[in-house]
Design an enzyme around this catalytic site. Structure first.
Site, mmCIF file in Angstrom:
data_model
loop_
_atom_site.group_PDB
_atom_site.id
_atom_site.type_symbol
_atom_site.label_atom_id
_atom_site.label_comp_id
_atom_site.label_asym_id
_atom_site.label_seq_id
_atom_site.Cartn_x
_atom_site.Cartn_y
_atom_site.Cartn_z
ATOM 1 N N SER A 88 -9.689 2.133 2.965
ATOM 2 C CA SER A 88 -8.778 2.863 2.114
ATOM 3 C C SER A 88 -7.774 1.977 1.359
ATOM 4 C CB SER A 88 -7.997 3.881 2.954
ATOM 5 O OG SER A 88 -7.174 3.224 3.893
ATOM 6 N N SER A 108 -10.005 -0.164 7.173
ATOM 7 C CA SER A 108 -9.385 0.013 5.852
ATOM 8 C C SER A 108 -8.719 -1.220 5.253
ATOM 9 C CB SER A 108 -8.356 1.149 5.904
ATOM 10 O OG SER A 108 -9.019 2.395 5.884
ATOM 11 N N LYS A 131 0.873 -1.181 0.000
ATOM 12 C CA LYS A 131 0.000 0.000 0.000
ATOM 13 C C LYS A 131 0.906 1.225 0.000
ATOM 14 C CE LYS A 131 -3.875 2.074 2.592
ATOM 15 N NZ LYS A 131 -4.765 1.943 3.768
#
Lengths: 487, 481
Positions: free
Chosen positions: A151, A175, A76
């Protein structure tokens, strides 16, 4: 065809079925091919990945081991990677290249894993749909008109779409779990303090926790073993020893007690996901698990408390992005005020600005007691609720989200509707507990997730339950039709 | 109207840890800009603070030295404001749970009495960097070497009643922190900086007047002058029937006046809240008692001991005990010379004079204490007159070396052979026959004044080497006998 799970790829590499260079080349090609479809990546590091893959192949030939030697994966884009652009999906950090490595990235590197790139995300990890990215929205591989969740939406889409077998994510209020559920993969939010936050760009420090995302719980066990452990450079990192998570997988479920929170199940909030969740409960029952009603009386207050605490922390965590030392700086500032105001106005997106404003307000003189202090009191009550519940049960089961993925643009007009996506995930985050999201069915052709939460540092319990569930169901083996399609 | 002055000081003391309070970067003063700032100090994305426990030990040492309550739990808070030399956009400090709570210290007043001054709290925090506004062609330079240096902010009760008292308090604080070795106390390098809160109230009134805060005053002299000029300014306003605005002011030493920096309305809302990157720090009684048991002798105790053990006056004992280095120096001199009184005189006299002239701290004194002790020994055994001793002192100061070697090399030995002295005196008297006549004709009172002439002539003839006491005695015998 290459296998798409961590375990199978490592076995293939070990047996010599294929080399790291071969599979890495293939995955880079897929990632490039699907970039217009999913927009899962912000940065692909073809050169670095191939060099690392060749190095891993060389190491394997010379007899060296490494838990993840040669395994391609993705980070990420909030994990700082030395020499590789790390943007947090923000214009603010559009050209930021960290001169240092996050602890998580360092551990993957040490284990011999091959990072092919950095995945898209909601800007600064703020969002539940991955529509808040300076680099554009991520699309759900199951249906590209739908959001992948957020997210960690880029990581979830990259795994679900077959671009990587695994990716790192971070979970502040859901997330990792929510995008895992929306994309039909497995994701784990570890206990707060289990995985080092050093070099993971902060959203809300008291809640942020890095974790793995992959197809199977078996894979999560391997990955968590690499990520977890004390880091002296993170004061909130736990000293707790790291158990052998893979060893826990084979333990039978028989006799385990699983709690069903009355506040979710009796209040009829399970909603559209109910059939999938009920089927999952039946599966676990057939494996010998016992279900008991429990009560978490304060969880209704979780979302309001979360949307005070997380913005409060983010409002000061993001103060460092001031245009002075690195990151976006406006052109020709006329004075200091102008430098700050314009650099930040131009560098941050709408949702980030909204949360900074909310948080600044919540911490202001005269409002602190009414908002921040009150939210912290609620947080303590929620912790107590869970502590009480875990006296009686080994794990707590719930849906991950009220429904399956929604359409891109469907909720962007109403932030509060968007925040309610987090209704089942944020109580767990506020308590700092470990929590697993695994695929448990399909709803209108889109995946539905099951959330299992255990007591502090009992990730092994989650691995055990999740793996046994996956041994007896095949939801985790479902793949979207677009995945791995030939050219 | 009779006004009473009310002063409270907030003193920032830079702690002498080797590395910063939340990072591993070094804290050495004077390095090239930004060479002592690591990723944490620069607030790079994802960087996290780790508390340097050495700073905690130093804060607790200070707390023990001022007899303060030490909190078993300290909590770090974020103090939020934007400034280019504050990289994170917040300063890590302690608001509600400082490491050191209520304590006190005693100051000596001019009338010889002591006054106890309460200390409200002392909390740990990090320093900011420096903004440099010159030499950057209309832009500002930022040096972050100082960012993250540990500070102990010591807040006094508003119990100081004059600029003099404020300075005494500050000196005492300086003496304590340097005794404890927790700070170098070097005000010129910013190791101690002082914010002065000043207000006036009609004598007898209990309620405090509106105060102003003079920020960042960095020398004892400026603290006194800044407070005095602020008292004068406030008094003028109040006497004219005006009122004081609560505000932050700056002292301009060139103009000897304070001027407004920002008013209360312009003050920041710092939005303090507990820093989620740092856990609360817990210490137990054993930790505190261990530190307390290792405290050095402090200035007050040392002063009392000096007076008792060495028979010094309170004043001398106080001066010598004011700094640990000076006290140590004195004790070493004393150990060699075995003469406390003479040692005190030399340390406070000749040595202080030379240090002053060279603008040197005693820690940089070129003359080892052992040599000064030996010099005093040579005075006591009559090898040197005090005038000769001063010559030797000067040579020691300038070139170093050993007292006895210098005496030998320069032939500075005092003449104590009485036949040699008598021979010189006979010659002096023969050469000054008329003065001898006058002396013999004079009464006692006049003789007392006239004897100096003969002593001087004799010392001159001996090139300063004759023992003055002996010369005096022989002269009187010959002139009067």
């Amino acid at each position: 065809m290459f296998p798409d799970t961590v375990k199978a790829i490592l076995e293939g590499l070990n047996k010599g079925d294929f080399s790291s260079e071969e599979i890495t080349t293939e995955l880079l090609a897929r990632a490039n091919r699907h970039q217009p479809d999913f927009n899962a990546f912000i940065t692909l590091d073809e050169e670095g990945a191939l060099a690392a893959a060749r190095q891993a192949d060389e190491a394997r030939r010379s007899g060296q081991a490494g838990q993840l030697l040669g395994l391609p994966f993705a980070h990420k884009d909030l994990f700082c990677t030395q020499g590789l652009r790390t943007t947090c999906a923000s214009r603010m950090l559009e050209s930021f290249v960290p001169p240092y490595e996050s602890t998580v990235a360092a551990r993957f590197r040490q284990a011999g894993a091959v990072c092919i790139g950095k995945t898209n995300m909601d800007e600064f990890a703020m969002g539940s749909s991955n529509e808040n990215s300076h680099f554009g929205a991520v699309r759900n591989p199951w249906n590209t008109e739908y959001v992948p969740g957020g997210s960690s939406g880029g990581s979830a889409a990259a795994v679900a779409g077959g671009l990587v077998p695994a990716a790192t994510g971070s979970d502040t209020g859901g997330s990792i779990r929510q995008p895992a559920a929306f994309c039909g993969i497995s994701g784990l939010k570890p206990t707060y303090g289990r995985v080092s936050r050093l070099g993971m760009i902060a959203y809300a420090s008291s809640l942020d926790q890095g974790g793995p995302m992959a197809h199977t719980v078996e894979d999560l066990a391997i990955l968590l073993g690499v990520m977890a452990g004390l880091d002296e450079a993170d004061s909130t990192s736990a000293e707790e020893a790291v158990p052998d998570y893979s060893a826990a997988l084979e333990q039978p479920v028989k006799g385990m007690k699983i709690g069903l929170p009355r506040e979710i199940f009796e209040a009829g909030k399970v909603g559209q996901t109910e059939p999938a969740i009920q089927a999952a409960i039946e599966s676990l029952k057939s494996l010998g698990a016992e279900f008991v009603d429990i009560s978490l009386p304060h969880i209704d207050l979780s979302v309001p408390a979360y949307y005070v605490i997380a913005p409060a922390e983010c409002s000061t965590n993001l103060s460092r992005f001031d245009g002075v030392r690195y990151g976006h700086r406006c052109d020709n500032p006329k004075d200091l005020e102008d430098l700050y105001a314009r650099s930040r106005a131009e560098g941050f997106g709408e949702e980030v600005k909204r949360r900074i404003l909310v948080g600044t307000y919540a911490l202001s003189a005269g409002y602190y007691d009414a908002y921040y202090r009150k939210a912290q009191q609620i947080r303590r009550l929620i912790k107590q609720d869970f502590a009480g519940a875990f006296q009686a049960v080994d794990a707590i089961l719930s849906p991950v989200t009220p429904g399956s993925a929604f359409r891109i643009g469907e909720k962007t007009a109403d932030p509060v509707q968007m925040y309610l996506e987090d209704i089942y995930t944020v109580p767990v985050s506020l308590a700092g507990l470990p929590s697993l999201a695994i695929p448990a069915g399909l709803l209108n052709g889109l995946p539905v997730g099951l959330q299992l939460t255990a007591n502090y540092f009992r990730e092994s319990t989650l691995m055990q339950l999740g793996h046994q569930f996956q041994l007896h169901t095949n939801w985790h083996q479902q793949r979207p039709s677009t995945s791995g399609r030939p050219d | 109207m009779q006004w009473e002055v009310v002063i409270g000081l907030e003193v920032h003391v830079q702690l002498a840890t080797a590395s910063k309070i939340f990072s591993g970067a070094a804290t050495t003063f004077g390095a090239a800009p930004n060479t002592q700032a690591c990723a944490v100090d620069l607030a790079m994305p994802g960087m996290l603070p780790v508390f340097n426990e050495e700073a905690l030990r130093m804060a607790v040492r200070f707390g023990c030295a001022i007899d303060a309550r030490i909190n078993h739990e300290s909590v770090f808070d974020r103090k939020n404001y934007f400034y280019p030399d504050l990289p994170k956009g917040y300063q890590i400090s302690q608001l509600d749970h400082p490491t050191v709570a209520e304590g006190h210290l005693d100051i000596d007043l001019e009338d010889g009495t002591r006054k106890r001054i309460g200390i409200t709290r002392a909390h740990l925090e990090e320093d900011a960097g420096k903004s440099l506004h010159e030499d950057f062609h209309g832009q500002s330079g930022i040096d972050l070497n100082r960012a993250g240096t540990p500070l102990l902010e010591i807040v006094s009760e508003p119990e100081l009643r004059s600029a003099r008292e404020a300075v005494s308090y500050l000196r005492k604080l300086h003496s304590i922190v340097t005794y404890l070795g927790i700070s170098d106390g070097d005000m010129s390098q910013g190791s101690m900086r002082c914010d002065c809160n000043v207000s006036l109230r009609p004598l007898g009134q209990e309620e405090f007047g509106t105060r102003t805060e003079i920020k960042n005053v960095n020398s004892f002299r400026f603290v006194e002058k800044a407070i005095e000029s602020e008292i004068e300014r406030q008094m003028d306003i109040l006497e004219d029937g005006g009122s004081i605005t609560q505000e932050t002011r700056l002292y301009d030493p060139d103009k000897d006046e304070t001027r407004s920096m920002r008013s209360k309305e312009q003050a920041n809302d710092y939005r303090y809240f507990p820093d989620p990157d740092l856990l609360p720090v817990h210490i137990d009684d054993a930790y505190i008692e261990d530190i307390r048991s290792q405290l050095p002798e402090l200035p007050d105790a040392k002063k009392i001991r000096f007076a008792q053990e060495y028979g010094l006056s309170d004043y001398d004992a106080g001066v010598l005990a004011a700094s640990r280095e000076q006290a140590d120096y004195f004790e070493t001199v004393c150990e060699t010379s075995k003469d406390p009184k003479l040692s005190a005189n030399w340390v406070m006299g000749e040595l202080a004079k030379w240090l002053n002239q060279g603008d040197l701290d005693i820690s940089a004194c070129p003359l080892p204490a052992e040599q000064l002790g030996k010099l005093i020994l040579r005075i006591k055994d009559n090898t040197l007159s005090s005038k000769m001793a001063k010559q030797v002192f000067e040579l020691l100061w300038q070139d170093g070396g050993d007292v006895d070697d210098i005496i030998e090399a320069k032939g500075l030995k005092q003449v104590t052979d009485s036949s040699a002295i008598e021979a010189i005196i006979d010659e002096v008297l023969a050469n000054n026959a008329s003065q001898v006549e006058q002396y013999r004709a004079a009464d006692d009172a006049k003789r007392g004044k006239m004897i100096g002439f003969f002593v001087g002539q004799t010392m001159k003839a001996s090139k300063g080497s004759a023992n003055p006491q002996q010369v005096n005695a022989v002269l009187r015998k010959k002139l009067e006998g």
